[in-house]
Design a protein around this motif. Sequence first.
Motif, PDB file in Angstrom:
ATOM      1  N   UNK A 115      40.180  45.522  21.194  1.00 37.56           N
ATOM      2  CA  UNK A 115      39.049  44.636  20.939  1.00 37.56           C
ATOM      3  C   UNK A 115      39.590  43.441  20.171  1.00 37.56           C
ATOM      4  N   UNK A 116      39.224  42.230  20.615  1.00 33.84           N
ATOM      5  CA  UNK A 116      39.701  41.051  19.908  1.00 33.84           C
ATOM      6  C   UNK A 116      38.661  39.945  19.976  1.00 33.84           C
ATOM      7  N   UNK A 117      38.782  39.025  19.068  1.00 31.53           N
ATOM      8  CA  UNK A 117      37.899  37.853  19.041  1.00 31.53           C
ATOM      9  C   UNK A 117      38.547  36.787  19.905  1.00 31.53           C
ATOM     10  N   UNK A 118      37.750  36.226  20.834  1.00 28.64           N
ATOM     11  CA  UNK A 118      38.322  35.292  21.793  1.00 28.64           C
ATOM     12  C   UNK A 118      38.663  33.943  21.188  1.00 28.64           C
ATOM     13  N   UNK A 119      38.017  33.538  20.140  1.00 27.19           N
ATOM     14  CA  UNK A 119      38.262  32.223  19.547  1.00 27.19           C
ATOM     15  C   UNK A 119      37.529  31.125  20.308  1.00 27.19           C
ATOM     16  N   UNK A 126      45.862  39.943  24.230  1.00 30.25           N
ATOM     17  CA  UNK A 126      45.404  41.325  24.062  1.00 30.25           C
ATOM     18  C   UNK A 126      46.618  42.207  24.319  1.00 30.25           C
ATOM     19  N   UNK A 127      47.061  42.931  23.311  1.00 35.06           N
ATOM     20  CA  UNK A 127      48.263  43.765  23.426  1.00 35.06           C
ATOM     21  C   UNK A 127      47.831  45.225  23.516  1.00 35.06           C
ATOM     22  N   UNK A 128      48.140  45.853  24.637  1.00 34.10           N
ATOM     23  CA  UNK A 128      47.806  47.251  24.874  1.00 34.10           C
ATOM     24  C   UNK A 128      49.057  48.092  24.650  1.00 34.10           C
ATOM     25  N   UNK A 129      48.896  49.224  24.003  1.00 37.09           N
ATOM     26  CA  UNK A 129      50.011  50.150  23.791  1.00 37.09           C
ATOM     27  C   UNK A 129      49.877  51.304  24.774  1.00 37.09           C
ATOM     28  N   UNK A 130      50.938  51.525  25.525  1.00 36.56           N
ATOM     29  CA  UNK A 130      50.990  52.618  26.496  1.00 36.56           C
ATOM     30  C   UNK A 130      51.917  53.677  25.918  1.00 36.56           C
TER      31      UNK A 130
END
Length: 172
Positions: A115-119, A126-130
Amino acid sequence: EGNSGTTNATFTVTLSNPVDEIVTVDYETADDTATVADSDYNPISTTTLSFNPGETFQTITVEVNGDNQVELDETFFVNLSNLQANGRDVTLTDDQGLGTITNDDSATISIDDVTLIEGDSGTTNAVFTVTLSNPVDEVVTVDYETADDTATVANSDYDPTPINILSFRRGQ
């Protein structure tokens, strides 16, 4: 094999008939696909096994080391040699036992939610950890790409990522 500690692999060495004298045979372990270098089992160097008069079987125990690495079933050997029967007619008809370490581990791949704020302008990554839940003894790959949900490419909510490959190195 279990996930930790050791499990015993027990080999039975049998004389087909009782003998009236002590019979000895040497034994030692040897690598096959299971190896001492990978800590799959605890090696046994040349050791003598003795049958007292009238005994027809003895056992050899090899400690197998537990781990959580996903791998194929692996094997090692217990080799017999140097049979001594004090002149009695005793022969080795099978001088090698095969020990199989059955893999009991598995792995899953998961991806976290972000979840992030778009600005108000520019881009935000958006960094996803696998995550791979357990190490695997070979390279593991998985394809990934972005897909619309309530955020869409048509509304310029995000830049699409075409199909790519994510690789986990051996043991990663």
